[in-house]
Write a protein that holds these residues in place. Structure first.
Motif, PDB file in Angstrom:
ATOM      1  N   LEU A 199       1.919   9.441  -5.844  1.00 16.33           N
ATOM      2  CA  LEU A 199       2.368  10.797  -5.543  1.00 16.33           C
ATOM      3  C   LEU A 199       3.430  11.265  -6.521  1.00 16.33           C
ATOM      4  O   LEU A 199       3.458  12.429  -6.935  1.00 16.33           O
ATOM      5  CB  LEU A 199       2.899  10.860  -4.110  1.00 16.33           C
ATOM      6  N   ARG A 200       4.339  10.368  -6.921  1.00 22.30           N
ATOM      7  CA  ARG A 200       5.367  10.753  -7.885  1.00 22.30           C
ATOM      8  C   ARG A 200       4.765  11.077  -9.249  1.00 22.30           C
ATOM      9  O   ARG A 200       5.177  12.028  -9.911  1.00 22.30           O
ATOM     10  CB  ARG A 200       6.394   9.640  -8.024  1.00 22.30           C
ATOM     11  N   SER A 201       3.800  10.297  -9.653  1.00 19.64           N
ATOM     12  CA  SER A 201       3.142  10.590 -10.932  1.00 19.64           C
ATOM     13  C   SER A 201       2.406  11.917 -10.882  1.00 19.64           C
ATOM     14  O   SER A 201       2.455  12.710 -11.823  1.00 19.64           O
ATOM     15  CB  SER A 201       2.178   9.459 -11.294  1.00 19.64           C
ATOM     16  N   ALA A 243       0.829  -1.208   0.000  1.00 17.85           N
ATOM     17  CA  ALA A 243       0.000   0.000   0.000  1.00 17.85           C
ATOM     18  C   ALA A 243       0.866   1.262   0.000  1.00 17.85           C
ATOM     19  O   ALA A 243       0.579   2.232  -0.711  1.00 17.85           O
ATOM     20  CB  ALA A 243      -0.938  -0.006   1.213  1.00 17.85           C
ATOM     21  N   VAL A 244       1.952   1.239   0.793  1.00 18.60           N
ATOM     22  CA  VAL A 244       2.844   2.408   0.847  1.00 18.60           C
ATOM     23  C   VAL A 244       3.536   2.619  -0.502  1.00 18.60           C
ATOM     24  O   VAL A 244       3.662   3.755  -0.991  1.00 18.60           O
ATOM     25  CB  VAL A 244       3.871   2.233   1.989  1.00 18.60           C
ATOM     26  N   GLU A 245       4.010   1.540  -1.136  1.00 17.72           N
ATOM     27  CA  GLU A 245       4.683   1.676  -2.429  1.00 17.72           C
ATOM     28  C   GLU A 245       3.724   2.208  -3.508  1.00 17.72           C
ATOM     29  O   GLU A 245       4.105   3.056  -4.325  1.00 17.72           O
ATOM     30  CB  GLU A 245       5.248   0.326  -2.854  1.00 17.72           C
ATOM     31  N   SER A 246       2.503   1.718  -3.515  1.00 15.89           N
ATOM     32  CA  SER A 246       1.533   2.224  -4.493  1.00 15.89           C
ATOM     33  C   SER A 246       1.229   3.696  -4.247  1.00 15.89           C
ATOM     34  O   SER A 246       1.077   4.489  -5.188  1.00 15.89           O
ATOM     35  CB  SER A 246       0.247   1.401  -4.428  1.00 15.89           C
ATOM     36  N   ARG A 247       1.187   4.077  -2.965  1.00 15.96           N
ATOM     37  CA  ARG A 247       0.944   5.488  -2.642  1.00 15.96           C
ATOM     38  C   ARG A 247       2.104   6.371  -3.099  1.00 15.96           C
ATOM     39  O   ARG A 247       1.903   7.477  -3.637  1.00 15.96           O
ATOM     40  CB  ARG A 247       0.751   5.629  -1.128  1.00 15.96           C
ATOM     41  N   ILE A 248       3.333   5.893  -2.923  1.00 18.51           N
ATOM     42  CA  ILE A 248       4.505   6.653  -3.361  1.00 18.51           C
ATOM     43  C   ILE A 248       4.502   6.817  -4.881  1.00 18.51           C
ATOM     44  O   ILE A 248       4.788   7.899  -5.409  1.00 18.51           O
ATOM     45  CB  ILE A 248       5.792   5.958  -2.873  1.00 18.51           C
ATOM     46  N   LEU A 249       4.178   5.753  -5.601  1.00 20.85           N
ATOM     47  CA  LEU A 249       4.130   5.846  -7.063  1.00 20.85           C
ATOM     48  C   LEU A 249       3.064   6.836  -7.525  1.00 20.85           C
ATOM     49  O   LEU A 249       3.277   7.613  -8.463  1.00 20.85           O
ATOM     50  CB  LEU A 249       3.871   4.457  -7.661  1.00 20.85           C
ATOM     51  N   GLN A 278       4.510  19.408 -12.222  1.00 24.87           N
ATOM     52  CA  GLN A 278       5.682  20.134 -12.682  1.00 24.87           C
ATOM     53  C   GLN A 278       5.549  20.596 -14.115  1.00 24.87           C
ATOM     54  O   GLN A 278       6.114  21.612 -14.507  1.00 24.87           O
ATOM     55  CB  GLN A 278       6.930  19.260 -12.548  1.00 24.87           C
ATOM     56  N   THR A 279       4.801  19.874 -14.913  1.00 23.69           N
ATOM     57  CA  THR A 279       4.591  20.302 -16.302  1.00 23.69           C
ATOM     58  C   THR A 279       3.683  21.513 -16.388  1.00 23.69           C
ATOM     59  O   THR A 279       3.743  22.264 -17.352  1.00 23.69           O
ATOM     60  CB  THR A 279       4.002  19.152 -17.118  1.00 23.69           C
TER      61      THR A 279
END
Length: 300
Positions: free
Chosen positions: A155-157, A147-153, A163-164
């Protein structure tokens, strides 16, 4: 009034069960008849009853037997795919129930693992846990990590997408005095933009500017003086001459001022001097003529 929903379960009361069988059987045969008439399809119904020795057949025994023979004679149409006897029906229901039980047991294991993980976080020692309990805790920790890894991905996306986009910063906070000052400046800027553009006069040297100032001051002084000659003392020729000169003076004042180049200063000054001499000479003649008019005739 809404009809009460019937519970699909075995009716324990014998009398109620016999009445329900009779009513439902009549309704079923009626539906089979309507289906065969409306859709023009061959249909039959065979209903057994524990209270009767012979089954009830619709539309008749001969027609039902003929239709069954036709059905048994057909081959390769997948007729046995949806056909099942009592044994097949029970096996299918058992398999369905086993799937439900396995899903419920998996949910219970997940809940038990979460509870053990929370207890360990509170202060329970991991050494007190058994092998099965450690397995449940390990699976719970694995689910948390996923769950934490999916949340990090995610947020990064989202960060890459933001940023664009252009950064829109809010305006700095201002007090009321600053806002009022900005509004006043904007309103004055609009007013100045609405005014016509005033072009500066061409550059002149000091001599030309002094000469123009002297002529303008003398012109103002002559215009401020009151007329010395009354109208009745002049004849018609003199009045016409004065009107012509005044009209020409008005026209010359209405024309725009054309300043010559600095190289032509002497010529312009000479022309202006000649014009003023002519005007003053005309004034001398006018005064002399008027004085002759008003002198008494001593001979008379």
């Amino acid at each position: 009034m809404a009809r009460k929903k019937t519970k699909l379960a075995y009716i324990a009361n014998d009398a109620a069960r016999r009445i329900t069988l009779r009513k439902r059987r009549h309704g079923l045969l009626k539906k089979v008849y309507e289906l065969s008439v409306l859709c023009n399809v061959p249909a039959c119904a065979i209903i057994y009853s524990p209270q009767e020795t012979e089954p009830e057949v619709w539309p008749s025994t001969g027609e039902a037997a003929e239709l069954l023979n036709r059905f048994n004679a057909t081959e390769g149409l997948g007729k046995e795919n949806n056909m099942m006897n009592q044994e097949k029906f029970l096996l299918k229901q058992i398999e369905k129930l086993r799937g439900q039980v396995s899903r419920i047991m998996a949910d219970n294991d997940d809940l038990a693992g979460e509870i053990l993980l929370l207890q360990c976080m509170v202060g329970r020692s991991v050494c007190d846990l058994g092998t099965d309990e450690l397995g449940l805790v390990g699976r719970a920790v694995g689910r948390r990590i996923e769950a934490v890894e999916s949340r990090i991905l995610m947020l990064r996306s989202n960060e890459v997408e933001t940023q664009t986009l252009p950064l829109l910063l809010p305006a700095p906070a201002m007090d009321e005095a600053a806002e009022a000052r900005i509004l006043m400046l904007r309103s004055s800027e609009v007013e100045t933009q609405a005014l016509p553009l005033l072009l500066p006069a061409p550059a002149m040297n000091e001599a030309a500017e002094a000469r123009i100032l002297m002529l303008r001051s003398s012109e103002v002084e002559t215009q401020a003086l009151p007329p010395l000659l009354p109208a009745p003392a002049l004849d018609e020729a003199m009045q016409d001459r004065i009107l012509m000169l005044r009209s020409s003076e008005v026209e010359t004042q209405a024309l725009p001022l054309l300043l010559p180049a600095p190289a032509m200063e002497e010529t312009v000054v000479g022309g202006v001097d000649g014009w003023t001499d002519g005007v003053f000479g005309w004034d001398d003649g006018l005064f002399s003529g008027c004085s002759n008019l008003f002198q008494p005739d001593l001979g008379v």
